[in-house]
Motif scaffolding. Structure first.
Motif, PDB file in Angstrom:
ATOM      1  N   LEU A 136       0.873  -1.173   0.000  1.00  0.00           N
ATOM      2  CA  LEU A 136       0.000   0.000   0.000  1.00  0.00           C
ATOM      3  C   LEU A 136       0.913   1.227   0.000  1.00  0.00           C
ATOM      4  N   ASN A 154       1.103   5.067  -0.060  1.00  0.00           N
ATOM      5  CA  ASN A 154       0.355   6.304   0.128  1.00  0.00           C
ATOM      6  C   ASN A 154       1.157   7.479  -0.417  1.00  0.00           C
ATOM      7  N   THR A 164      -0.784  -1.156  -4.846  1.00  0.00           N
ATOM      8  CA  THR A 164      -1.946  -0.280  -4.737  1.00  0.00           C
ATOM      9  C   THR A 164      -1.456   1.085  -4.273  1.00  0.00           C
ATOM     10  N   PHE A 200      -2.395   4.735  -3.069  1.00  0.00           N
ATOM     11  CA  PHE A 200      -3.450   5.602  -2.544  1.00  0.00           C
ATOM     12  C   PHE A 200      -3.000   7.046  -2.745  1.00  0.00           C
ATOM     13  N   GLY A 212      -6.053   4.015  -5.503  1.00  0.00           N
ATOM     14  CA  GLY A 212      -7.005   4.235  -4.428  1.00  0.00           C
ATOM     15  C   GLY A 212      -7.070   5.703  -4.036  1.00  0.00           C
ATOM     16  N   ASN A 213      -7.959   6.003  -3.105  1.00  0.00           N
ATOM     17  CA  ASN A 213      -8.263   7.369  -2.659  1.00  0.00           C
ATOM     18  C   ASN A 213      -7.613   7.622  -1.299  1.00  0.00           C
ATOM     19  N   HIS A 214      -6.881   8.741  -1.181  1.00  0.00           N
ATOM     20  CA  HIS A 214      -6.191   9.091   0.072  1.00  0.00           C
ATOM     21  C   HIS A 214      -6.630  10.462   0.586  1.00  0.00           C
ATOM     22  N   PRO A 257     -12.149   5.099  -7.874  1.00  0.00           N
ATOM     23  CA  PRO A 257     -11.539   4.174  -6.903  1.00  0.00           C
ATOM     24  C   PRO A 257     -12.599   3.509  -6.024  1.00  0.00           C
ATOM     25  N   TRP A 302     -11.289   1.782  -3.163  1.00  0.00           N
ATOM     26  CA  TRP A 302     -10.594   1.641  -1.879  1.00  0.00           C
ATOM     27  C   TRP A 302     -10.216   3.021  -1.351  1.00  0.00           C
ATOM     28  N   PHE A 303     -10.432   3.225  -0.054  1.00  0.00           N
ATOM     29  CA  PHE A 303     -10.106   4.506   0.578  1.00  0.00           C
ATOM     30  C   PHE A 303      -9.170   4.274   1.766  1.00  0.00           C
ATOM     31  N   ALA A 304      -8.043   5.006   1.785  1.00  0.00           N
ATOM     32  CA  ALA A 304      -7.090   4.916   2.898  1.00  0.00           C
ATOM     33  C   ALA A 304      -7.068   6.255   3.629  1.00  0.00           C
ATOM     34  N   THR A 353     -12.893   1.057   3.463  1.00  0.00           N
ATOM     35  CA  THR A 353     -11.802   1.755   4.135  1.00  0.00           C
ATOM     36  C   THR A 353     -10.679   0.778   4.448  1.00  0.00           C
TER      37      THR A 353
END
Length: 313
Positions: A132, A134, A157, A159, A183-185, A219, A221-223, A244
């Motif tokens: 992951l 970020n 992935t 974010f 994904g979305n951060h 996206p 998935w959200f982190a 999440t």
């Protein structure tokens, strides 16, 4: 009278012919399927595969809420496809475990069926892990990280912070085009637990709009930035058809550890279904290649979050 007998005989002849061409009513006719059934029941190899098939079968496992790790994905079961396995073995004529053909059986309960809750890991028996990454800074390291992932045939992935994505669309395109999951951060890396529900929703939706405008996909998935969340934050993401995501293994690369410290930290904590948090930092740029080698040598595959959280074996 003679004509009458001839007519009767002709009718009887017609009936016999009709029966001969009607397999359902003809006691002397064995259909192709029936012949195959006879062959199967008399084939000792087929019988052996059939008898042993249960030894190789595993039941599916449902997704569930873990008391510590929250939402946990299920796992497909497996069963032997007897006909396909027999087809592969019949040339040798002997049972060969390596030639067994399997079918995956999905569980009854999936992640989508569970109540709203964050996700930390994949299935605890799945020998796969996910990176992951970020991103809200460290842009200068993105090209090197992408090249290392490409050289090792690894998908991660990413974010992405919405504001960063807006300012670095070419890198977002590059990440997406190389087959990584985006994904979305959130939009500008806030402490989301301190925001109102309306602002939480805006942080997520605005970032989704930016990413979709660049990649064409929204996206799922959200982190939350810094892993800072409340039930309200998780609900805000869920309301936008998103899950999440948090992590189970932290490189703590933002503290600029040496490569050896970073790698040892990961290797000491890695486990089946692990999610490994990292950022575009110098430690990751220098240590990613040997880290990937170590993870693979330990028997793990490395895949995107989509693959890690699927029920697929």
């Amino acid at each position: 009278m003679y004509r009458y007998k001839r007519a009767v005989n002709f009718c009887v002849f017609i009936v016999i012919v009709a029966l001969a061409f009607n397999p359902d009513n003809n006691p002397f006719f064995i259909s192709e399927g029936s012949t195959f059934e006879v062959v199967k029941t008399s084939d000792t190899l087929y019988q052996e595969i059939q008898a042993k098939s249960s030894d190789y079968s595993l039941p599916p496992q449902n997704a569930y809420i873990d008391s510590v790790w929250n939402k946990t994905p299920g796992r497909n079961g497996v069963e032997v496809n007897i006909e396909a396995s027999h087809e592969k073995m019949k040339e040798e004529g002997t049972f060969n475990e390596s030639l067994l053909v399997y079918e995956q059986i999905p569980p009854e309960i999936t992640l989508e069926d569970l109540e709203v809750s964050p996700i930390y890991r994949g299935h605890p028996e799945k020998d796969m892990v996910s990176f992951l990454i970020n991103v809200s800074w460290g842009t200068e390291h993105i090209p090197d990280i992408l090249n290392i992932l490409k050289d090792n045939n690894v998908k991660a992935t990413f974010f992405l912070e919405g504001q960063w994505a807006q300012e670095n669309a070419e890198f977002v395109e590059m990440i997406d085009e190389q087959g990584h999951t985006v994904g979305n951060h959130a939009y500008n890396h806030p402490n989301m637990s301190r925001l109102s529900q309306q602002e939480n929703t805006r942080q997520i939706s605005q970032t989704n709009e930016i990413i979709k405008a660049i990649t064409g996909d929204t996206p799922k998935w959200f982190a939350p930035p810094s892993g800072d969340y409340t039930d309200q934050v998780v609900q805000a993401a869920y309301n936008q058809q998103m899950e999440t995501i948090l992590w189970t293994v932290d490189t703590i690369d933002w503290k600029n550890p040496s490569v050896s410290v970073m790698i040892n930290r990961v290797n000491s904590k890695i486990h089946p279904g692990a999610t490994i948090l990292m950022h575009p930092t110098e430690s990751i740029t220098e240590g990613l290649d040997p880290l990937i080698r170590d993870i693979k040598e330990n028997g793990y595959r490395i895949g995107t979050l989509d693959k890690l959280l699927s029920e697929e074996r």
